[in-house]
Design a protein around this motif. Sequence first.
Motif, short mmCIF file in Angstrom:
data_model
loop_
_atom_site.label_atom_id
_atom_site.label_comp_id
_atom_site.label_asym_id
_atom_site.label_seq_id
_atom_site.Cartn_x
_atom_site.Cartn_y
_atom_site.Cartn_z
N VAL A 160 -25.06 74.48 -2.58
CA VAL A 160 -26.04 75.02 -3.34
C VAL A 160 -25.19 75.68 -4.70
N LYS A 161 -24.26 76.48 -4.51
CA LYS A 161 -23.71 77.14 -5.90
C LYS A 161 -22.86 76.34 -6.72
N LEU A 162 -22.41 75.07 -6.21
CA LEU A 162 -21.79 73.96 -6.87
C LEU A 162 -22.68 73.18 -7.68
N ILE A 163 -23.92 72.55 -6.99
CA ILE A 163 -24.70 71.71 -7.75
C ILE A 163 -26.11 72.22 -7.65
N GLY A 164 -26.54 73.16 -7.40
CA GLY A 164 -28.05 73.73 -7.23
C GLY A 164 -28.41 73.88 -8.65
N GLY A 165 -29.52 73.16 -9.14
CA GLY A 165 -30.18 73.34 -10.31
C GLY A 165 -29.42 72.87 -11.60
N LYS A 166 -28.50 71.99 -10.97
CA LYS A 166 -27.47 71.21 -12.33
C LYS A 166 -27.71 69.76 -12.14
N ARG A 167 -27.30 68.90 -13.03
CA ARG A 167 -27.41 67.48 -12.97
C ARG A 167 -26.21 67.18 -12.30
N VAL A 168 -26.17 66.16 -11.80
CA VAL A 168 -24.91 65.43 -11.20
C VAL A 168 -24.65 64.08 -11.14
N THR A 169 -23.43 63.36 -11.07
CA THR A 169 -23.52 62.13 -11.27
C THR A 169 -23.05 61.60 -9.86
N ILE A 170 -23.57 60.49 -9.61
CA ILE A 170 -23.23 60.16 -8.28
C ILE A 170 -22.67 58.74 -8.23
N TYR A 171 -21.38 58.42 -7.92
CA TYR A 171 -20.85 56.83 -7.68
C TYR A 171 -21.12 56.50 -6.28
N VAL A 172 -21.89 55.48 -6.18
CA VAL A 172 -22.41 55.31 -4.86
C VAL A 172 -21.60 54.14 -4.28
N TYR A 173 -20.96 54.07 -3.06
CA TYR A 173 -20.23 52.87 -2.52
C TYR A 173 -21.08 52.17 -1.38
N GLY A 174 -22.24 52.68 -0.93
CA GLY A 174 -22.77 51.84 -0.16
C GLY A 174 -23.99 52.68 0.85
N GLN A 175 -24.24 52.47 1.85
CA GLN A 175 -25.46 53.04 2.60
C GLN A 175 -24.63 52.96 4.19
N ASP A 176 -25.29 54.13 4.70
CA ASP A 176 -24.53 54.38 6.34
C ASP A 176 -25.65 54.01 7.27
N GLN A 177 -25.31 54.23 8.57
CA GLN A 177 -26.46 53.58 9.36
C GLN A 177 -27.82 54.49 9.42
N PHE A 178 -27.82 55.65 8.67
CA PHE A 178 -29.20 56.34 8.63
C PHE A 178 -29.67 55.96 7.18
N GLY A 179 -29.28 55.18 6.51
CA GLY A 179 -29.85 54.58 5.20
C GLY A 179 -29.60 55.51 4.19
N ARG A 180 -28.71 56.52 4.35
CA ARG A 180 -28.34 57.48 3.23
C ARG A 180 -27.14 56.83 2.23
N VAL A 182 -23.86 56.72 0.38
CA VAL A 182 -22.78 57.33 0.39
C VAL A 182 -22.03 57.22 -0.99
N GLY A 183 -21.73 58.44 -1.36
CA GLY A 183 -21.08 58.26 -2.78
C GLY A 183 -20.01 59.60 -3.25
N ASP A 184 -19.29 59.59 -4.22
CA ASP A 184 -18.61 60.47 -4.64
C ASP A 184 -19.45 61.47 -5.82
N ILE A 185 -19.46 62.51 -5.60
CA ILE A 185 -20.13 63.43 -6.54
C ILE A 185 -19.51 64.17 -7.40
N TYR A 186 -20.00 64.19 -8.73
CA TYR A 186 -19.41 65.00 -9.78
C TYR A 186 -20.54 66.06 -10.47
N CYS A 187 -20.27 67.11 -10.90
CA CYS A 187 -20.95 67.94 -11.60
C CYS A 187 -20.34 68.69 -12.54
N ASP A 188 -20.43 68.82 -13.71
CA ASP A 188 -19.84 69.76 -14.84
C ASP A 188 -18.44 69.46 -14.70
#
Length: 252
Positions: A160-180, A182-188
């Motif tokens: 929450v302290k790292l990304i809460g209330g902030k804009r993030v960039t997500i590099y998606v590599y695929g989906q897991d068995q639960f439909g989520r 999966v990606g690398d997350i960057y913020c600031d």
Amino acid sequence: MVREALGQNVTSSKKAQVKWYRNILEAYKNSSSPLKTPAEAAKLVATALSRIQRADLEVNNKCIGDGDGFSAYVGTADPREPANVPMEVHEMVIKRAQARTDRDYQKADALLRSLNKAGYKIITISGEEILARKHRIRMRGVDAPELKMANGNESKNALVKLIGGKRVTIYVYGQDQFGRYVGDIYCDDVFIQEKMLKNGHVWHFKTYDKRPEFAQWEREARAARRGLFASENPEKPWDWRRDQRNANIQVY
């Protein structure tokens, strides 16, 4: 009037484009003299830009489930977003708008809850309401303690302290068995998995990610006894989930 061809080159709504032209026109009228140089033209654009209320999509604190996952909402008009919004969702949006016009706010709120259950949300950007689709995000290569485990809440609060209330960039590599997704997350300009690993708030999930730097960052946290590694023998989240499933308790 906004030229029709302009819509092919921008992703903003026509309403936002009209506001932009209005700002440019007002700045031009207020300029002290006719524009003669590129520098004067640039100054005009800067003046118009300064009048735009900026509003980025942010990660709401309530959308962060634990230390390795959260929900993100993407506007359905975004060109990267699939266009197949169900007809019943469109109908709920129309009915909600009518209910608000009729000042039937109880019905409008009920329709909004139905939208949320369907995986959609109404978000407001620059004063304009936009229909957005919910996406569940899973951080690639790390595994956080579950909330019911020791250090579970500490891991979530760190994210929450790292990304809460902030804009993030997500590099998606695929989906897991639960439909989520999966990606690398960057913020600031910060790689969030690196930060979480180095501070000892997550484990390196070796089963699904073999990146050597992840293993190194976990070793650094272990050596410094940071976060969950302050304990002598912290329980691994995948072992905890296995024990829960063996007890017929559903976990993700």
